[in-house]
Scaffold this motif. Structure first.
Motif, PDB file in Angstrom:
ATOM      1  N   UNK A   1       3.320  -4.364   2.995  1.00 52.84           N
ATOM      2  CA  UNK A   1       4.093  -2.742   3.167  1.00 52.84           C
ATOM      3  C   UNK A   1       3.645  -2.251   3.073  1.00 52.84           C
ATOM      4  N   UNK A   2       3.590  -0.585   3.699  1.00 53.68           N
ATOM      5  CA  UNK A   2       3.050   0.212   3.771  1.00 53.68           C
ATOM      6  C   UNK A   2       3.725   1.540   3.699  1.00 53.68           C
ATOM      7  N   UNK A   3       3.486   2.791   2.814  1.00 50.43           N
ATOM      8  CA  UNK A   3       4.475   3.882   2.952  1.00 50.43           C
ATOM      9  C   UNK A   3       3.398   5.262   2.573  1.00 50.43           C
ATOM     10  N   UNK A   4       3.594   6.607   3.886  1.00 52.66           N
ATOM     11  CA  UNK A   4       3.143   7.143   3.394  1.00 52.66           C
ATOM     12  C   UNK A   4       3.895   9.014   3.021  1.00 52.66           C
ATOM     13  N   UNK A   5       3.501   9.293   1.834  1.00 50.62           N
ATOM     14  CA  UNK A   5       4.644  10.717   1.789  1.00 50.62           C
ATOM     15  C   UNK A   5       3.646  11.897   1.649  1.00 50.62           C
ATOM     16  N   UNK A   6       4.555  13.242   2.339  1.00 52.53           N
ATOM     17  CA  UNK A   6       3.431  14.453   1.777  1.00 52.53           C
ATOM     18  C   UNK A   6       5.016  14.838   1.389  1.00 52.53           C
ATOM     19  N   UNK A   7       4.976  16.113   0.668  1.00 51.67           N
ATOM     20  CA  UNK A   7       5.599  16.547   0.081  1.00 51.67           C
ATOM     21  C   UNK A   7       5.176  17.702  -0.715  1.00 51.67           C
ATOM     22  N   UNK A   8       5.905  18.924  -1.043  1.00 48.73           N
ATOM     23  CA  UNK A   8       5.898  19.893  -2.080  1.00 48.73           C
ATOM     24  C   UNK A   8       7.104  19.041  -3.420  1.00 48.73           C
ATOM     25  N   UNK A   9       6.759  20.416  -4.310  1.00 54.02           N
ATOM     26  CA  UNK A   9       7.402  20.063  -5.454  1.00 54.02           C
ATOM     27  C   UNK A   9       8.996  20.610  -5.339  1.00 54.02           C
ATOM     28  N   UNK A  10      10.054  19.332  -5.668  1.00 57.60           N
ATOM     29  CA  UNK A  10      10.873  19.593  -5.699  1.00 57.60           C
ATOM     30  C   UNK A  10      12.161  20.385  -6.604  1.00 57.60           C
ATOM     31  N   UNK A  11      12.546  21.092  -5.260  1.00 56.63           N
ATOM     32  CA  UNK A  11      12.811  23.099  -5.887  1.00 56.63           C
ATOM     33  C   UNK A  11      14.143  22.817  -7.356  1.00 56.63           C
ATOM     34  N   UNK A  12      14.569  21.428  -6.752  1.00 59.26           N
ATOM     35  CA  UNK A  12      15.895  21.392  -7.657  1.00 59.26           C
ATOM     36  C   UNK A  12      15.530  20.439  -9.141  1.00 59.26           C
ATOM     37  N   UNK A  13      14.221  20.334  -8.806  1.00 56.69           N
ATOM     38  CA  UNK A  13      13.723  20.097 -10.470  1.00 56.69           C
ATOM     39  C   UNK A  13      12.777  20.852 -10.468  1.00 56.69           C
ATOM     40  N   UNK A  14      12.822  21.868 -10.060  1.00 54.45           N
ATOM     41  CA  UNK A  14      11.688  23.318 -11.018  1.00 54.45           C
ATOM     42  C   UNK A  14      13.712  23.775 -11.375  1.00 54.45           C
ATOM     43  N   UNK A  15      14.488  24.222 -11.468  1.00 54.20           N
ATOM     44  CA  UNK A  15      15.034  24.517 -11.142  1.00 54.20           C
ATOM     45  C   UNK A  15      15.883  24.417 -12.058  1.00 54.20           C
ATOM     46  N   UNK A  16      16.254  23.334 -12.467  1.00 54.18           N
ATOM     47  CA  UNK A  16      16.500  21.993 -13.741  1.00 54.18           C
ATOM     48  C   UNK A  16      16.375  22.469 -14.717  1.00 54.18           C
ATOM     49  N   UNK A  17      15.178  22.511 -14.475  1.00 55.15           N
ATOM     50  CA  UNK A  17      13.947  22.836 -16.178  1.00 55.15           C
ATOM     51  C   UNK A  17      13.759  24.434 -16.192  1.00 55.15           C
ATOM     52  N   UNK A  18      13.963  25.296 -15.304  1.00 53.11           N
ATOM     53  CA  UNK A  18      14.647  26.300 -15.909  1.00 53.11           C
ATOM     54  C   UNK A  18      15.215  26.905 -15.970  1.00 53.11           C
ATOM     55  N   UNK A  19      16.129  26.000 -15.601  1.00 53.42           N
ATOM     56  CA  UNK A  19      17.966  26.065 -16.506  1.00 53.42           C
ATOM     57  C   UNK A  19      17.911  25.747 -18.048  1.00 53.42           C
ATOM     58  N   UNK A  20      16.947  25.058 -18.231  1.00 49.64           N
ATOM     59  CA  UNK A  20      16.706  24.620 -19.661  1.00 49.64           C
ATOM     60  C   UNK A  20      16.076  25.366 -20.419  1.00 49.64           C
ATOM     61  N   UNK A  21      15.646  26.600 -19.892  1.00 52.55           N
ATOM     62  CA  UNK A  21      14.403  27.594 -20.454  1.00 52.55           C
ATOM     63  C   UNK A  21      12.589  27.553 -20.762  1.00 52.55           C
ATOM     64  N   UNK A  22      12.553  26.678 -19.579  1.00 49.30           N
ATOM     65  CA  UNK A  22      11.431  26.079 -19.845  1.00 49.30           C
ATOM     66  C   UNK A  22      11.026  26.716 -18.242  1.00 49.30           C
TER      67      UNK A  22
ATOM     68  N   UNK B   1       0.530  -1.464   0.026  1.00 47.57           N
ATOM     69  CA  UNK B   1       0.316  -0.143   0.047  1.00 47.57           C
ATOM     70  C   UNK B   1       0.735   0.952  -0.398  1.00 47.57           C
ATOM     71  N   UNK B   2       0.298   2.242  -1.153  1.00 46.38           N
ATOM     72  CA  UNK B   2       1.104   3.321  -1.247  1.00 46.38           C
ATOM     73  C   UNK B   2       0.315   4.457  -1.183  1.00 46.38           C
ATOM     74  N   UNK B   3       0.605   5.894   0.099  1.00 46.52           N
ATOM     75  CA  UNK B   3      -0.658   6.982  -0.391  1.00 46.52           C
ATOM     76  C   UNK B   3       0.577   7.905  -1.122  1.00 46.52           C
ATOM     77  N   UNK B   4       0.787   8.972  -1.656  1.00 43.84           N
ATOM     78  CA  UNK B   4       1.425   9.775  -2.221  1.00 43.84           C
ATOM     79  C   UNK B   4       1.043  11.157  -2.160  1.00 43.84           C
TER      80      UNK B   4
END
Lengths: 252, 409
Positions: free
Chosen positions: B345-366, B316-319
């Motif tokens: 097995x079970x797991x739960x995550x609560x999170x925000x968008x990955x800032x590193x990933x946002x920056x990576x996309x920005x660094x390619x012009x997006x 079971x997974x909840x994200x």
């Protein structure tokens, strides 16, 4: 023509100064290597040029093609033709390489006043560029960097560079973790990219990469400053004597 | 439907005895239904007056060309339905089925301790009745479309569905809830009975009006060696509660996935119970949520492994992706394991968008906003890509993109 002019650049992270007055001019057609020991500020320089907001610029100026670079958000820098091949490319599950790169390329093309590429033209272009870095086309459908080996990630950076065709490319330790075959592939991709109206900054710890990408100038960075500049032979010299002497020279 | 009258009368008694749940009930701790309890609902009219010219047609586009049963506020609409199925397959309204399936109807969804199931059992007017005989493969998905509408006076409807799949058969059933207007309450119950060695894919796309209440229970009874999947997509509704209860037999494989995208002041509660009653069963559960505005979501995933249900494999997974500071998520796994040779097995995550990933996309012009959208969509895509019914997958992809855009503005 000066494509990039860095003047007295100071930058810090979390209040700690990492760059303490960098001066560097890169002209079109030139390849500059920046070498230096770990912690000298090499990667910070690359990140600051990319526009990472973790770093605060506290003094100095950076002109790119005569424009104030530091005031541009990261995406604008990319649209203006700057590309950073990152030391640690980020994994983005759920976004395919194809989709990501098409979005990036078309944003950049729009900025340059070019027409957006449709799916067919885009595919033709990327297949040609994939061959350059010897990557399997199946890789286009995989999520960006997710599950890639270290070497695949580095090759992916060079592949992206080849597709986006920047004017200024900054390679941040692109050689680290590459075996000799991968290194040659990457160097070959980079060398094909060299033209008279482009410029490149190669950040590296070791001289090894510079056997394949021969620089016009070599700079040694230590403690946040350029402490020595010279021709391509400087890299060989450093390889033999190491950085120790240079660091002492600065702190003395 | 005379045969089940005693059941309905009993359910009506239970409604009176139980009353509506309160937040003191463990199963309703984070979902307050006092707004439902306080409202006096009338039976909803079975006409289309609430739908404007062309509005309805547009909403039905994804179901063009497929066999479909359409219900308006819980009542069957032969005019909007289209049934082109091979002989031997029953796809009718419950009323038209005329008691043929009474051996199954209301036999699985337990109402004794569930107020909303009791309310539905006592009051339902109609619903879909699907019966696939033994050894039959139905390739086209069968769509069940529930249109609801509200107005000045609060109205309620109780869609009630029964799906019986014979042994060694295969079918896909899609439930779509489409709403329009304020002040209405959809209280649905669906029972699915899957025979041994059958393959059943179920989808629920909930697009109620954001001013409505939606409570639904899916009760699934699975035979030996069946392969069952359900995907529950919650887009609309102001106050939403979904219950899924699946009972597995020996060697059953069940996939229970969900996606919820509450925004504004929407509240979405998903409760699932996966009951490994027999050995060698496998269950895979993945629920993903994207929360924005001042919305709230609840995920409660219970896995029961009965004594003797050895070699059970349950995951079971909840994200959750939380895009705003005012959104709330409560997530809770509940494992009751009474066998010793199992893997759970079970797991739960609560999170925000990955800032590193946002920056990576920005660094390619997006651009930053586009980068955020891309990453948010990628999070949802994980579920969307698992939907095998193409028009449904396409529609959902489009809706999610529109949602992202709307959230931004």
């Amino acid at each position: 023509m000066a494509l990039l002019e860095i003047k007295n650049l100071h930058a810090s992270v979390a209040g700690k100064e990492i760059l303490s007055g960098i001066d560097l001019t890169v002209n079109t057609g030139e390849v500059h290597a920046i070498m230096g020991p770990n912690g000298s500020g090499k990667s910070t320089l690359a990140q600051v040029l990319a526009g990472r907001d973790l770093y605060q610029v506290t003094d100095g100026q950076v002109l790119y093609d005569g424009k104030d670079l530091l005031n541009m958000p990261p995406e604008e820098r990319a649209q203006e033709g700057i590309f950073i091949a990152f030391q640690y490319p980020v994994e983005i599950p759920g976004v395919s390489n194809m989709y990501f790169l098409k979005a990036a390329l078309n944003t950049i093309r729009k900025r340059r006043g070019l027409e957006e590429l449709d799916a067919m033209d885009f595919l033709t272009l990327v297949k040609e560029k994939l061959a350059l870095v010897e990557m399997d086309p199946a890789f286009l459908n995989r999520p960006v960097n997710a599950g890639f080996s270290g070497g695949e990630k580095k090759r992916n950076e060079i592949f992206q560079m080849a597709v986006l065709e920047p004017r200024l490319a900054i390679l941040d330790e692109t050689d680290s973790g590459l075996d000799i075959d991968a290194l040659k592939i990457v160097a070959n991709g980079v060398n094909q990219f060299r033209t008279r109206d482009r410029a490149m900054i190669v950040v590296t710890h070791y001289q090894r990469l510079l056997n394949y990408i021969v620089p016009d100038q070599v700079h040694v960075l230590a403690n946040g400053r350029i402490v020595k500049s010279g021709g391509k032979d400087l890299a060989l010299e450093l390889d033999q004597s190491g950085y120790a002497g240079l660091e002492e020279a600065v702190t003395a | 439907m005379t045969g089940i009258e005693p059941i309905r009368q009993d359910a009506a008694r239970r409604v009176a005895e139980l009353g509506f749940p309160t937040t003191r009930d463990e199963d309703w701790r984070f979902t307050n239904v006092s707004r439902i309890a306080r409202t006096h609902f009338s039976a909803a009219p079975s006409d289309l007056s609430a739908w404007g010219e062309g509005q309805l047609e547009q909403r039905l586009v994804p179901y063009e060309g497929s066999p479909r049963l359409v219900f308006i506020n819980g009542c069957y609409s032969p005019e909007l339905s289209s049934l082109k199925l091979a002989r031997g397959i029953r796809a009718t309204s419950l009323r038209e089925a005329n008691g043929a399936v009474e051996a199954h109807l209301a036999r699985y969804a337990v109402y004794q301790d569930r107020a909303f199931v009791a309310l539905n059992t006592a009051n339902f007017e109609d619903g879909a009745c699907i019966e696939i005989p033994k050894g039959t493969v139905v390739e086209e998905p069968i769509h069940l479309v529930f249109l609801a509408s509200g107005g000045d006076v609060p109205v309620i409807s109780h869609p009630r569905n029964l799906v019986v799949i014979g042994p060694h058969s295969q079918a896909t059933v899609v439930e779509s809830y489409i709403g329009h207007g304020a002040n209405y309450f959809t209280n649905a119950v669906t029972e699915i009975v899957a025979g041994d060695h059958s393959v059943v894919d179920h989808y629920k796309l909930q697009e109620e009006d954001e001013r409505s209440f939606h409570v639904a229970t899916l009760q699934v009874q699975l035979g030996r060696e069946t392969n069952f999947s359900t995907h529950s997509i919650s887009l609309g509704g102001g106050l939403v509660r979904n219950d899924i209860n699946a009972v597995l037999a020996e060697g059953t494989e069940a996939t229970v996935n969900g996606l919820y995208l509450p925004s504004g002041s929407q509240h979405v509660d998903n409760h699932t119970v996966i009951d490994h009653a027999r050995p060698h069963g496998a269950s895979h559960e993945l629920y993903k949520g994207i929360l924005s505005g001042a919305s709230a979501a609840v995920f409660n995933g219970k896995i029961v492994v009965r004594p003797g249900a050895q070699k059970t494999d349950a995951k079971q997974t909840n994200k959750n992706l939380v895009l705003s500071e005012n959104a709330t998520i409560n997530t809770k796994p509940e494992l009751q394991i009474h066998a010793d040779d199992v893997r759970c097995t079970h797991g739960a995550t609560i999170g925000q968008l990955d800032e590193e990933a946002i920056f990576y996309l920005q660094s390619r012009g997006i651009g930053k906003e586009q980068a955020r959208d891309l990453l948010t969509y990628a999070f949802a895509r994980d579920i969307i890509d698992r939907i095998k019914v193409e028009p449904l997958r396409a529609r959902l992809g489009k809706i999610v993109l529109e949602r992202l855009h709307a959230n931004r503005n």
